[in-house]
Design a protein around this motif. Structure first.
Motif, short mmCIF file in Angstrom:
data_model
loop_
_atom_site.label_atom_id
_atom_site.label_comp_id
_atom_site.label_asym_id
_atom_site.label_seq_id
_atom_site.Cartn_x
_atom_site.Cartn_y
_atom_site.Cartn_z
N MET A 33 2.09 4.01 -11.92
CA MET A 33 1.35 4.07 -10.84
C MET A 33 1.82 4.19 -9.62
N ASP A 34 1.34 5.28 -9.03
CA ASP A 34 2.10 5.67 -7.86
C ASP A 34 0.67 5.86 -6.67
N SER A 35 1.36 5.90 -5.34
CA SER A 35 0.47 5.88 -4.46
C SER A 35 -0.70 4.68 -4.24
N LEU A 36 -0.19 3.66 -4.78
CA LEU A 36 -1.28 2.55 -5.11
C LEU A 36 -1.77 1.96 -3.87
N LYS A 37 -3.13 1.70 -4.06
CA LYS A 37 -4.17 1.31 -2.75
C LYS A 37 -4.58 -0.21 -3.20
N ASP A 55 0.85 -1.21 0.12
CA ASP A 55 0.06 -0.11 0.21
C ASP A 55 0.91 1.42 -0.10
N GLY A 56 0.61 2.10 -0.99
CA GLY A 56 1.53 3.33 -1.01
C GLY A 56 2.47 3.24 -1.90
N GLY A 57 2.81 2.06 -2.58
CA GLY A 57 4.04 1.91 -3.57
C GLY A 57 3.51 2.16 -4.79
N SER A 58 4.69 1.81 -5.67
CA SER A 58 4.57 2.28 -7.01
C SER A 58 4.87 1.13 -8.12
N LEU A 59 4.28 1.03 -9.18
CA LEU A 59 4.70 0.30 -10.32
C LEU A 59 4.43 0.75 -11.69
N ARG A 60 5.26 0.46 -12.47
CA ARG A 60 5.31 0.86 -13.89
C ARG A 60 5.11 -0.35 -14.84
N LEU A 61 3.90 -0.04 -15.55
CA LEU A 61 3.31 -1.06 -16.53
C LEU A 61 3.83 -0.57 -18.17
N SER A 62 4.41 -1.62 -18.79
CA SER A 62 4.72 -1.35 -19.99
C SER A 62 3.89 -2.25 -21.07
N CYS A 63 3.77 -1.55 -22.23
CA CYS A 63 2.89 -2.50 -23.19
C CYS A 63 3.77 -2.09 -24.45
N ALA A 64 4.20 -3.17 -25.23
CA ALA A 64 4.86 -2.93 -26.49
C ALA A 64 4.28 -3.58 -27.53
N GLN A 68 -2.21 -9.48 -23.09
CA GLN A 68 -2.83 -10.88 -22.45
C GLN A 68 -3.06 -10.41 -20.81
N GLY A 69 -2.84 -9.28 -20.44
CA GLY A 69 -2.89 -8.78 -19.11
C GLY A 69 -1.75 -9.26 -18.07
N THR A 70 -1.39 -8.43 -17.30
CA THR A 70 -0.51 -8.65 -16.25
C THR A 70 -1.21 -8.06 -14.74
N GLN A 71 -0.76 -9.06 -13.86
CA GLN A 71 -1.40 -8.85 -12.47
C GLN A 71 -0.61 -7.91 -11.77
N VAL A 72 -1.50 -7.08 -10.97
CA VAL A 72 -0.93 -5.88 -10.00
C VAL A 72 -1.87 -6.32 -8.71
N GLY A 90 -4.41 11.73 -10.48
CA GLY A 90 -3.51 12.42 -9.68
C GLY A 90 -2.44 11.21 -9.18
N ARG A 91 -2.68 9.95 -9.30
CA ARG A 91 -2.02 8.93 -8.88
C ARG A 91 -1.32 8.22 -10.08
N PHE A 92 -2.01 7.87 -11.17
CA PHE A 92 -1.31 7.46 -12.46
C PHE A 92 -1.08 8.27 -13.44
N THR A 93 -0.17 7.98 -14.06
CA THR A 93 0.37 8.81 -15.37
C THR A 93 0.49 7.70 -16.71
N ILE A 94 -0.20 8.06 -17.64
CA ILE A 94 0.00 7.19 -18.86
C ILE A 94 0.70 8.13 -19.63
N SER A 95 1.73 7.27 -20.59
CA SER A 95 2.61 7.94 -21.53
C SER A 95 2.83 7.00 -22.69
N ARG A 96 3.41 7.47 -23.67
CA ARG A 96 3.72 6.62 -24.71
C ARG A 96 4.98 7.07 -25.61
N ASP A 97 5.63 6.11 -26.12
CA ASP A 97 6.87 6.41 -26.95
C ASP A 97 6.48 6.00 -28.28
#
Length: 121
Positions: free
Chosen positions: A82-86, A14-23, A113-117, A65-72
């Motif tokens: 994903m910040d301040s995860l609940k 709780d309160g941690g961060s993760l970064r997902l990627s999709c190529a 295919q999906g990724t578990q958080v 305010g907690r998640f930010t989406i971006s692309r390359d």
């Protein structure tokens, strides 16, 4: 054959961060909108965030305010910081994209295919 491959899921406190990627892989002409959805047990799949090819982003109220989406665009990749995860963010997260294959001029919608958080309390 176009494929979306996600990575970056896992277990976080709780309160941690993760970064997902999709190529997106395959021979691609261009990609229009890209986005992230999630589905938790007993609930329907819900939109988390989307981003246009020009970089305009939109978010579900629950993640603003907690998640930010971006692309390359050069890498055909979309990210979700994903910040301040609940604990209620626990779900399988799916990447989605409107891809125009090189052999076509029409966009087709693809899913990863999906990724578990999992967020522990």
């Amino acid at each position: 054959q176009v494929q979306l491959v996600e990575s970056g899921g896992g277990l976080v406190q709780d309160g941690g961060s993760l970064r997902l990627s999709c190529a997106a892989s395959g021979i691609i002409r261009s990609i229009n909108n890209m986005g992230w959805y999630r589905r938790s047990p007993g609930r329907l799949r819900e939109l988390v965030a989307t981003i246009t090819s020009g970089g305009s982003a939109s978010y579900a109220d629950s993640v603003k305010g907690r998640f930010t989406i971006s692309r390359d665009n050069a890498k055909n990749t979309v990210y979700l910081q994903m910040d301040s995860l609940k604990p209620e963010d626990t779900a399988v997260y799916y990447c989605n994209a409107d891809v125009i294959p090189y052999t076509s001029y029409y966009a087709r919608n693809y899913w990863g295919q999906g990724t578990q958080v999992t967020v522990s309390s």
